[in-house]
Design a protein around this motif. Sequence first.
Motif, PDB file in Angstrom:
ATOM      1  N   PHE A  28       0.837  -1.210   0.000  1.00 26.16           N
ATOM      2  CA  PHE A  28       0.000   0.000   0.000  1.00 26.16           C
ATOM      3  C   PHE A  28       0.867   1.253   0.000  1.00 26.16           C
ATOM      4  CE2 PHE A  28      -2.056   3.437   2.352  1.00 26.16           C
ATOM      5  CZ  PHE A  28      -3.253   3.580   1.674  1.00 26.16           C
ATOM      6  N   LEU A  29       1.835   1.294   0.904  1.00 24.50           N
ATOM      7  CA  LEU A  29       2.725   2.454   1.006  1.00 24.50           C
ATOM      8  C   LEU A  29       3.573   2.616  -0.251  1.00 24.50           C
ATOM      9  CD1 LEU A  29       3.915   4.756   2.673  1.00 24.50           C
ATOM     10  CD2 LEU A  29       5.461   3.098   3.742  1.00 24.50           C
TER      11      LEU A  29
ATOM     12  N   ILE B 143       5.043   5.417  -5.366  1.00 23.41           N
ATOM     13  CA  ILE B 143       5.210   5.407  -6.820  1.00 23.41           C
ATOM     14  C   ILE B 143       4.350   6.491  -7.466  1.00 23.41           C
ATOM     15  CG2 ILE B 143       4.709   4.089  -8.927  1.00 23.41           C
ATOM     16  CD1 ILE B 143       5.624   1.582  -7.478  1.00 23.41           C
ATOM     17  N   MET B 144       3.109   6.641  -6.981  1.00 27.87           N
ATOM     18  CA  MET B 144       2.243   7.713  -7.499  1.00 27.87           C
ATOM     19  C   MET B 144       2.840   9.085  -7.220  1.00 27.87           C
ATOM     20  SD  MET B 144      -1.711   6.542  -6.892  1.00 27.87           S
ATOM     21  CE  MET B 144      -1.564   5.848  -5.250  1.00 27.87           C
TER      22      MET B 144
ATOM     23  N   ILE C 264      -1.350   6.884 -13.448  1.00 27.62           N
ATOM     24  CA  ILE C 264      -1.572   7.175 -12.025  1.00 27.62           C
ATOM     25  C   ILE C 264      -2.964   6.706 -11.601  1.00 27.62           C
ATOM     26  CG2 ILE C 264      -1.835   9.024 -10.322  1.00 27.62           C
ATOM     27  CD1 ILE C 264       0.273  10.609 -11.932  1.00 27.62           C
ATOM     28  N   THR C 265      -3.949   6.908 -12.479  1.00 25.31           N
ATOM     29  CA  THR C 265      -5.312   6.442 -12.202  1.00 25.31           C
ATOM     30  C   THR C 265      -5.336   4.931 -12.008  1.00 25.31           C
ATOM     31  OG1 THR C 265      -6.235   8.255 -13.531  1.00 25.31           O
ATOM     32  CG2 THR C 265      -7.678   6.377 -13.082  1.00 25.31           C
ATOM     33  N   LEU C 266      -4.564   4.211 -12.848  1.00 25.55           N
ATOM     34  CA  LEU C 266      -4.451   2.751 -12.709  1.00 25.55           C
ATOM     35  C   LEU C 266      -3.867   2.383 -11.352  1.00 25.55           C
ATOM     36  CD1 LEU C 266      -4.547  -0.138 -13.887  1.00 25.55           C
ATOM     37  CD2 LEU C 266      -2.271   0.293 -14.860  1.00 25.55           C
TER      38      LEU C 266
ATOM     39  N   LEU D 253      -0.680  13.281  -1.364  1.00 21.91           N
ATOM     40  CA  LEU D 253      -0.046  11.971  -1.188  1.00 21.91           C
ATOM     41  C   LEU D 253       0.900  11.974   0.010  1.00 21.91           C
ATOM     42  CD1 LEU D 253       0.692  11.028  -4.909  1.00 21.91           C
ATOM     43  CD2 LEU D 253      -1.196  10.255  -3.466  1.00 21.91           C
ATOM     44  N   LYS D 254       1.603  13.084   0.198  1.00 21.40           N
ATOM     45  CA  LYS D 254       2.492  13.185   1.360  1.00 21.40           C
ATOM     46  C   LYS D 254       1.673  13.159   2.654  1.00 21.40           C
ATOM     47  CE  LYS D 254       6.210  15.726   1.119  1.00 21.40           C
ATOM     48  NZ  LYS D 254       7.157  16.879   1.093  1.00 21.40           N
TER      49      LYS D 254
END
Length: 304
Positions: free
Chosen positions: A182-183, A188-189, A223-225, A280-281
């Motif tokens: 998950f992390l 990666i995103m 990114i959506t994927l 995301l951060k």
Amino acid sequence: MFRISRRNKLLLLKFLSLFSVVRGYNILIIILAQYLASIFILSPDNLSMREVVLDLNLFLIVLSTSFVIAGGYIINSFYDTAKDLINRPNKTKLDHMVSQKKILTLYFVLNFISIIVASYVSFFAVLFFSAYIFGIWFYSHKLKKVLFLGNLTSASLALTPFFAVFIYYRNFEKVIFVHALFLGLIIIMRELIKDLENIRGDIALGYNTFPVIYGERFTKALITLFVGITVIPAFLLINKFDVGLMNYYFYLSTILLLVFLFWLWKSNEKLHYLLLHNILKLIIVLGVFSILLIDTDVVINRIL
């Protein structure tokens, strides 16, 4: 009226410059994450909070990790100087308040100290951190410019501090790997968003990133994927594993990712991508503190 002398102002600026170069705020979060994970997830149940916190070997592992990461930010900044002058000129000026020669000297000193510190833990720790140092250098020097491999390597290196701790405790439960997945997907995103954010500098210096090679629309689709894939470990952690009240963190993260996805397709400027980067951060930082929610009884017992 209190006035700071010119000499003290210069010293303060140089300190801020060093703190900026080594991303001191990120290192503090990583240290906190390593200790929280050690206390409330990875260490054996029969150890008290005091025993974990005062464990000399754990302290040396965390200290060595901090030195390696600080050195990693230095060498990464060194190789990215030209790109950063294009993408973030103001920050680059602050970072260069200390000469490149001194910064590189500090890089070698930090790495040398990290190996010395690791040697007090075990020979395996020396090998582990030596490989970590080499991995960061090789990523900064070569892999960063390689399509997707750079993003994947960056995510792996970001997860390495947590692997160091759970290898120390020899805790290899499935839930830890699912959480790491998950992390890792979030990281990666974040790397792909940074590529969108830094596209001008990447084009100028020939970096082979997804936005440069395939364009912004393709990168957004990728990114959506990844957002869709990230829902899978979040679902497993909520429904298949006992994560206690931390399940609320994964619910919140899913909501934030949906907000992130909505704004992603509306974004077309550097500022927009910076805001997405910060979402995301935020998910990552909240994940650190939400470790306390996994088992509140353990938290209460270990604190008391």
